[in-house]
Scaffold this motif. Structure first.
Motif, PDB file in Angstrom:
ATOM      1  N   GLU A 116       0.857  -1.192   0.000  1.00 40.25           N
ATOM      2  CA  GLU A 116       0.000   0.000   0.000  1.00 40.25           C
ATOM      3  C   GLU A 116       0.894   1.245   0.000  1.00 40.25           C
ATOM      4  O   GLU A 116       1.359   1.699   1.043  1.00 40.25           O
ATOM      5  N   LYS A 117       1.152   1.778  -1.169  1.00 40.51           N
ATOM      6  CA  LYS A 117       2.023   2.936  -1.323  1.00 40.51           C
ATOM      7  C   LYS A 117       1.227   4.120  -1.882  1.00 40.51           C
ATOM      8  O   LYS A 117       0.113   3.971  -2.355  1.00 40.51           O
ATOM      9  N   GLY A 118       1.846   5.315  -1.827  1.00 41.94           N
ATOM     10  CA  GLY A 118       1.187   6.499  -2.350  1.00 41.94           C
ATOM     11  C   GLY A 118       0.136   7.027  -1.382  1.00 41.94           C
ATOM     12  O   GLY A 118       0.010   6.543  -0.251  1.00 41.94           O
ATOM     13  N   PRO A 119      -0.644   8.039  -1.773  1.00 42.36           N
ATOM     14  CA  PRO A 119      -1.656   8.640  -0.890  1.00 42.36           C
ATOM     15  C   PRO A 119      -2.655   7.600  -0.387  1.00 42.36           C
ATOM     16  O   PRO A 119      -3.154   6.789  -1.165  1.00 42.36           O
ATOM     17  N   GLN A 120      -2.950   7.643   0.904  1.00 38.62           N
ATOM     18  CA  GLN A 120      -3.796   6.631   1.534  1.00 38.62           C
ATOM     19  C   GLN A 120      -4.825   7.277   2.465  1.00 38.62           C
ATOM     20  O   GLN A 120      -5.029   6.833   3.587  1.00 38.62           O
ATOM     21  N   GLU A 121      -5.490   8.305   1.997  1.00 37.54           N
ATOM     22  CA  GLU A 121      -6.364   9.083   2.867  1.00 37.54           C
ATOM     23  C   GLU A 121      -7.476   8.242   3.495  1.00 37.54           C
ATOM     24  O   GLU A 121      -7.721   8.324   4.701  1.00 37.54           O
ATOM     25  N   MET A 122      -8.160   7.422   2.717  1.00 35.15           N
ATOM     26  CA  MET A 122      -9.291   6.660   3.242  1.00 35.15           C
ATOM     27  C   MET A 122      -8.844   5.561   4.196  1.00 35.15           C
ATOM     28  O   MET A 122      -9.404   5.398   5.287  1.00 35.15           O
ATOM     29  N   LEU A 123      -7.824   4.805   3.802  1.00 35.60           N
ATOM     30  CA  LEU A 123      -7.332   3.730   4.662  1.00 35.60           C
ATOM     31  C   LEU A 123      -6.706   4.304   5.926  1.00 35.60           C
ATOM     32  O   LEU A 123      -6.914   3.785   7.028  1.00 35.60           O
ATOM     33  N   PHE A 124      -5.958   5.393   5.789  1.00 30.35           N
ATOM     34  CA  PHE A 124      -5.388   6.043   6.966  1.00 30.35           C
ATOM     35  C   PHE A 124      -6.497   6.513   7.897  1.00 30.35           C
ATOM     36  O   PHE A 124      -6.403   6.370   9.121  1.00 30.35           O
ATOM     37  N   GLY A 125      -7.563   7.091   7.334  1.00 31.26           N
ATOM     38  CA  GLY A 125      -8.671   7.563   8.144  1.00 31.26           C
ATOM     39  C   GLY A 125      -9.310   6.447   8.944  1.00 31.26           C
ATOM     40  O   GLY A 125      -9.642   6.626  10.125  1.00 31.26           O
ATOM     41  N   PHE A 126      -9.477   5.281   8.317  1.00 35.24           N
ATOM     42  CA  PHE A 126     -10.020   4.128   9.042  1.00 35.24           C
ATOM     43  C   PHE A 126      -9.106   3.721  10.182  1.00 35.24           C
ATOM     44  O   PHE A 126      -9.560   3.513  11.324  1.00 35.24           O
ATOM     45  N   LEU A 127      -7.814   3.580   9.897  1.00 31.72           N
ATOM     46  CA  LEU A 127      -6.868   3.149  10.928  1.00 31.72           C
ATOM     47  C   LEU A 127      -6.796   4.150  12.082  1.00 31.72           C
ATOM     48  O   LEU A 127      -6.789   3.762  13.254  1.00 31.72           O
ATOM     49  N   TYR A 128      -6.747   5.417  11.746  1.00 34.11           N
ATOM     50  CA  TYR A 128      -6.662   6.462  12.769  1.00 34.11           C
ATOM     51  C   TYR A 128      -7.880   6.425  13.686  1.00 34.11           C
ATOM     52  O   TYR A 128      -7.751   6.449  14.921  1.00 34.11           O
ATOM     53  N   THR A 129      -9.071   6.329  13.104  1.00 35.10           N
ATOM     54  CA  THR A 129     -10.298   6.279  13.901  1.00 35.10           C
ATOM     55  C   THR A 129     -10.347   5.020  14.758  1.00 35.10           C
ATOM     56  O   THR A 129     -10.728   5.071  15.940  1.00 35.10           O
ATOM     57  N   ALA A 130      -9.937   3.888  14.185  1.00 35.96           N
ATOM     58  CA  ALA A 130      -9.956   2.627  14.928  1.00 35.96           C
ATOM     59  C   ALA A 130      -9.008   2.663  16.118  1.00 35.96           C
ATOM     60  O   ALA A 130      -9.355   2.223  17.222  1.00 35.96           O
ATOM     61  N   VAL A 131      -7.803   3.189  15.917  1.00 39.23           N
ATOM     62  CA  VAL A 131      -6.829   3.263  17.010  1.00 39.23           C
ATOM     63  C   VAL A 131      -7.332   4.169  18.129  1.00 39.23           C
ATOM     64  O   VAL A 131      -7.247   3.824  19.315  1.00 39.23           O
ATOM     65  N   ARG A 132      -7.865   5.316  17.775  1.00 39.11           N
ATOM     66  CA  ARG A 132      -8.378   6.246  18.790  1.00 39.11           C
ATOM     67  C   ARG A 132      -9.527   5.620  19.578  1.00 39.11           C
ATOM     68  O   ARG A 132      -9.604   5.770  20.797  1.00 39.11           O
ATOM     69  N   GLU A 133     -10.427   4.935  18.871  1.00 35.58           N
ATOM     70  CA  GLU A 133     -11.553   4.321  19.572  1.00 35.58           C
ATOM     71  C   GLU A 133     -11.073   3.203  20.490  1.00 35.58           C
ATOM     72  O   GLU A 133     -11.551   3.070  21.617  1.00 35.58           O
ATOM     73  N   PHE A 134     -10.133   2.390  20.011  1.00 31.75           N
ATOM     74  CA  PHE A 134      -9.607   1.297  20.833  1.00 31.75           C
ATOM     75  C   PHE A 134      -8.954   1.842  22.098  1.00 31.75           C
ATOM     76  O   PHE A 134      -9.125   1.295  23.186  1.00 31.75           O
ATOM     77  N   ASP A 135      -8.220   2.922  21.970  1.00 26.29           N
ATOM     78  CA  ASP A 135      -7.548   3.505  23.129  1.00 26.29           C
ATOM     79  C   ASP A 135      -8.556   3.988  24.172  1.00 26.29           C
ATOM     80  O   ASP A 135      -8.283   3.930  25.377  1.00 26.29           O
TER      81      ASP A 135
END
Length: 228
Positions: free
Chosen positions: A108-127
């Motif tokens: 997964e290379k190059g701009p990853q706005e949607m996938l990054f957004g999912f991961l970021y939200t998931a990590v914050r919620e898990f925390d």
């Protein structure tokens, strides 16, 4: 080129006596390896805690086309993830998921706005979660699938995609998988430890069926020991 971006730490390995090579999933460049010099030295003014798996970071990076390992200029916490680092059950799940992500996101290379957004939200919620954490890895592995082009609507579709037939007694398992897919991370969907392990086995079989990136998962045994 010097750039600013956001990143989610996936894992790091020790390099020489005092340095590390860290894999970070960045919003603008996908999964990228960075050299961090001297961070393990007793004289280092920065903590290696910045590079624990699922740390959320603001980054200033040196990117050079064709270079396998890039350089970090600056880094700071985007949002602290305190409980992920201190809760043994959460840190075990993170260890497991980071091992999978390091393989799954390799291309997964190059701009990853949607996938990054999912991961970021998931990590914050898990925390922030204080309950229902035992099902988080199941939610995560199923909810990331649409971003990888492998999404399924329910447990029955997951089975059909692998051309498998489930016996009648396994309907409880398929219903549980469907409940994970349709619910939020923090929803109480129940499930025994045995049912969760069967669901995880089925989900991992789905990954193995559709991609050859996963391979052996060394942290799976630790996950089972902590949640048995």
């Amino acid at each position: 080129m010097i750039e600013k971006t956001r990143g989610i730490v996936i894992k790091y390995i020790k390099y020489q006596e005092s340095s590390i090579i860290v894999q970070i999933f960045t919003e603008d460049h996908g999964l990228t390896s960075f050299m961090v010099n001297g961070i393990r030295s007793a004289r280092s003014k920065r903590s290696i805690g910045y590079f624990q798996p699922f740390s959320l970071l603001d980054l200033v990076i040196y990117m050079k086309s064709g270079r396998e390992i890039q350089r970090l200029s600056e880094y700071k916490y985007l949002t602290p993830t305190h409980s992920i680092q201190t809760d043994i059950k959460k840190s075990t799940i993170v260890l497991f998921l980071s091992e999978i992500l390091s393989k799954l996101l390799y291309h997964e290379k190059g701009p990853q706005e949607m996938l990054f957004g999912f991961l970021y939200t998931a990590v914050r919620e898990f925390d922030s979660m204080t309950a229902q954490i035992e099902n988080f890895h199941l939610h995560f592995l199923l909810k990331i699938l649409p971003y990888l082009g492998l999404g399924v609507a329910d447990g029955d579709e997951l089975i059909r995609s692998m051309e498998l037939e489930m016996i009648h007694e396994d309907q409880q398992l398929l219903n549980f998988v469907s409940a994970v897919i349709s619910s939020d991370f923090s929803d109480d969907i129940g499930g025994s430890g045995q049912l969760r392990f069967k669901a995880l086995e089925l989900i991992l079989n789905y990954y193995h069926h559709h991609t050859d990136a996963i391979g052996e998962i060394k942290s799976l045994k630790v996950l089972h020991q902590v949640f048995q």
